[in-house]
Design a protein around this motif. Sequence first.
Motif, PDB file in Angstrom:
ATOM      1  N   ASP A 258     -97.987  38.274 -36.382  1.00  0.00           N
ATOM      2  CA  ASP A 258     -98.709  39.426 -35.522  1.00  0.00           C
ATOM      3  C   ASP A 258     -98.689  38.968 -34.060  1.00  0.00           C
ATOM      4  OD1 ASP A 258     -99.753  40.711 -37.783  1.00  0.00           O
ATOM      5  OD2 ASP A 258    -101.027  38.926 -38.162  1.00  0.00           O
ATOM      6  N   PHE A 259     -98.493  37.558 -33.704  1.00  0.00           N
ATOM      7  CA  PHE A 259     -98.665  37.301 -32.303  1.00  0.00           C
ATOM      8  C   PHE A 259     -98.114  36.012 -31.877  1.00  0.00           C
ATOM      9  CE2 PHE A 259    -101.953  35.819 -28.644  1.00  0.00           C
ATOM     10  CZ  PHE A 259    -101.176  36.761 -27.627  1.00  0.00           C
ATOM     11  N   VAL A 260     -97.658  35.794 -30.780  1.00  0.00           N
ATOM     12  CA  VAL A 260     -96.696  34.676 -30.382  1.00  0.00           C
ATOM     13  C   VAL A 260     -97.412  34.061 -29.126  1.00  0.00           C
ATOM     14  CG1 VAL A 260     -94.590  33.677 -29.688  1.00  0.00           C
ATOM     15  CG2 VAL A 260     -94.698  35.563 -31.409  1.00  0.00           C
ATOM     16  N   ILE A 261     -97.741  32.936 -29.313  1.00  0.00           N
ATOM     17  CA  ILE A 261     -98.247  31.987 -27.915  1.00  0.00           C
ATOM     18  C   ILE A 261     -97.271  30.901 -27.679  1.00  0.00           C
ATOM     19  CG2 ILE A 261    -100.032  30.578 -26.719  1.00  0.00           C
ATOM     20  CD1 ILE A 261    -101.878  31.690 -28.958  1.00  0.00           C
ATOM     21  N   THR A 262     -96.488  31.100 -26.478  1.00  0.00           N
ATOM     22  CA  THR A 262     -95.469  30.104 -26.253  1.00  0.00           C
ATOM     23  C   THR A 262     -95.603  29.525 -24.975  1.00  0.00           C
ATOM     24  OG1 THR A 262     -93.051  29.920 -25.904  1.00  0.00           O
ATOM     25  CG2 THR A 262     -94.177  32.001 -25.207  1.00  0.00           C
ATOM     26  N   ASP A 263     -95.286  28.219 -24.722  1.00  0.00           N
ATOM     27  CA  ASP A 263     -95.203  27.531 -23.472  1.00  0.00           C
ATOM     28  C   ASP A 263     -94.209  28.116 -22.570  1.00  0.00           C
ATOM     29  OD1 ASP A 263     -96.102  25.798 -21.436  1.00  0.00           O
ATOM     30  OD2 ASP A 263     -95.364  23.929 -22.400  1.00  0.00           O
ATOM     31  N   LEU A 264     -94.186  28.052 -21.392  1.00  0.00           N
ATOM     32  CA  LEU A 264     -93.333  28.464 -20.395  1.00  0.00           C
ATOM     33  C   LEU A 264     -92.158  27.448 -19.998  1.00  0.00           C
ATOM     34  CD1 LEU A 264     -92.274  30.617 -18.363  1.00  0.00           C
ATOM     35  CD2 LEU A 264     -93.842  29.665 -16.630  1.00  0.00           C
ATOM     36  N   LYS A 265     -92.674  26.253 -19.779  1.00  0.00           N
ATOM     37  CA  LYS A 265     -91.832  25.127 -19.557  1.00  0.00           C
ATOM     38  C   LYS A 265     -91.385  24.417 -21.070  1.00  0.00           C
ATOM     39  CE  LYS A 265     -91.231  25.832 -15.134  1.00  0.00           C
ATOM     40  NZ  LYS A 265     -89.817  26.052 -14.634  1.00  0.00           N
ATOM     41  N   MET A 266     -90.155  24.351 -21.501  1.00  0.00           N
ATOM     42  CA  MET A 266     -89.704  23.537 -22.611  1.00  0.00           C
ATOM     43  C   MET A 266     -88.273  23.208 -22.402  1.00  0.00           C
ATOM     44  SD  MET A 266     -91.671  25.595 -25.880  1.00  0.00           S
ATOM     45  CE  MET A 266     -90.895  27.240 -25.318  1.00  0.00           C
ATOM     46  N   GLU A 267     -87.697  22.112 -23.071  1.00  0.00           N
ATOM     47  CA  GLU A 267     -86.532  21.588 -22.621  1.00  0.00           C
ATOM     48  C   GLU A 267     -85.463  22.436 -23.264  1.00  0.00           C
ATOM     49  OE1 GLU A 267     -86.299  17.410 -23.330  1.00  0.00           O
ATOM     50  OE2 GLU A 267     -87.742  16.743 -22.146  1.00  0.00           O
ATOM     51  N   ASP A 268     -85.526  22.704 -24.443  1.00  0.00           N
ATOM     52  CA  ASP A 268     -84.350  23.276 -25.347  1.00  0.00           C
ATOM     53  C   ASP A 268     -84.055  24.737 -24.956  1.00  0.00           C
ATOM     54  OD1 ASP A 268     -86.454  24.280 -26.669  1.00  0.00           O
ATOM     55  OD2 ASP A 268     -85.550  24.077 -28.596  1.00  0.00           O
ATOM     56  N   LEU A 269     -85.270  25.440 -24.867  1.00  0.00           N
ATOM     57  CA  LEU A 269     -85.297  26.761 -24.589  1.00  0.00           C
ATOM     58  C   LEU A 269     -86.691  27.279 -23.973  1.00  0.00           C
ATOM     59  CD1 LEU A 269     -83.058  29.091 -25.326  1.00  0.00           C
ATOM     60  CD2 LEU A 269     -84.661  29.875 -27.188  1.00  0.00           C
ATOM     61  N   ASP A 270     -86.587  27.813 -22.639  1.00  0.00           N
ATOM     62  CA  ASP A 270     -87.811  27.951 -21.953  1.00  0.00           C
ATOM     63  C   ASP A 270     -88.700  29.218 -22.423  1.00  0.00           C
ATOM     64  OD1 ASP A 270     -86.649  30.125 -20.806  1.00  0.00           O
ATOM     65  OD2 ASP A 270     -86.526  29.096 -18.830  1.00  0.00           O
TER      66      ASP A 270
END
Length: 453
Positions: free
Chosen positions: A47-59
């Motif tokens: 239903d909802f996604v929370i994602t970090d902005l800075k990540m190594e493999d895929l931002d």
Amino acid sequence: MAQILIIEDNATMREGIGQILTKVGHETRAASGGKEGVRLFEEHQPDFVITDLKMEDLDGIEVLRQIRQNAPEALVMIITAFGTIETAVEAMKLGAFDFITKPFSPDLLRLKVSKALNVVHMRAENEYLRSEDRRNHPDAMVGVSQELEDIREQIFRVSQTDSTVLITGESGTGKELVARAVHARSSRAGKPFIKVDCSALAEGVLESELFGHERGAFTGAAQRKLGRFELADGGTLFLDEIGDISPAVQLKLLRVLQDRSFERVGGTRTVNVDVRVISATNKDLSAEIKKGRFREDLYYRLHIVPIHVPPLRKRKKDVPLLLDHFLSLFSRKTGRNLHLTPEAADALKNHQWPGNIRELENLMERLSVLVRHSEIGLSDLPESFRKMSPQVNLEVGEQDLDLNQSLEQLEKQLIEEAYRRAGGVKTRTAELLKIKPSALYYKLEKYGIYTKD
């Protein structure tokens, strides 16, 4: 409660967010990187996604781009540090629902998630409202009969509570209108009123419509679907023709009425809802119980407050007002001033209306379409109405002034006419004549009139 995907490469942050959301009842999945997160989104459609902005493999920007490419309406919130707020704003332009800046409090996280899930629920509700094939019902109950006044009083009393209501009555009497009136006068009036026609859906389809389903629960279930119970959360669920549901659905419905919780089809997570249930039927559920077709324990759960809607033939005072109401309604729609001749009005008032208000409404609409002039006369009515409106006349000659004999002749004509209108059924004949059945039997024998029952 909802399914939420957390994409965060910092294990401590990832686990902390998961714990905060799990404590308030949400189901969470976690990914330690962007690529894994996109894969989990495609597999589970959360239903909802929370994602970090800075990540190594895929931002986070690329995660947002790929998710919304496959699901344009997906809701994604970006986690950002103070120094990258400008990037977060750019993410909003690309379609992110919201962003949250590190460090953040549990209360702020819960608030933002709640805001997103309100959007999810509103979208599902709007989708239901767009897809539902609604009839054009009158806005209020029309009539002045004592029977209708009694129903209005019952509606007022029950609307002050959250009790489960069972509305009974023949088809077309306005049971849905009563249900809507209870909802409109209750504390839930600002929340959804969701209807399910239990007679129109097969068992498997009805279960999915009521309780929703998870992606892959059955062939064609390409994504999660919220059921009517979830759509009605906080409001009222109206189960029309409840007497037609299968034993399997009856059992599941019993549990929902007991504790207001269920699982979606194909799911394992318990969903809790706050719903007021109103049901309706044209069947005698007591008789259905004796035949083994309806669960007695479910009946008592539904039958907390009963409201019976009498047929239109029992509310003769309301017929003229209903005729005026629908003529006015269809006059506005057609741009004509529709009215009835006295002969047509008498024929309609004397009709027994086996289809009740729905029959009356449909006839008025048909006449408004087919009659080319504004005046609707007796000849415009269907033949069955014209046949049922003969005048009872007494021929009086010069030698026929014997009062007793004339009264008997008139009484016989009246009984014969009532017998014909009632289709030869004694109980209906007595009802039309407003006399006791025992008095009718005597008169039938006296005048040699024989009926079917």
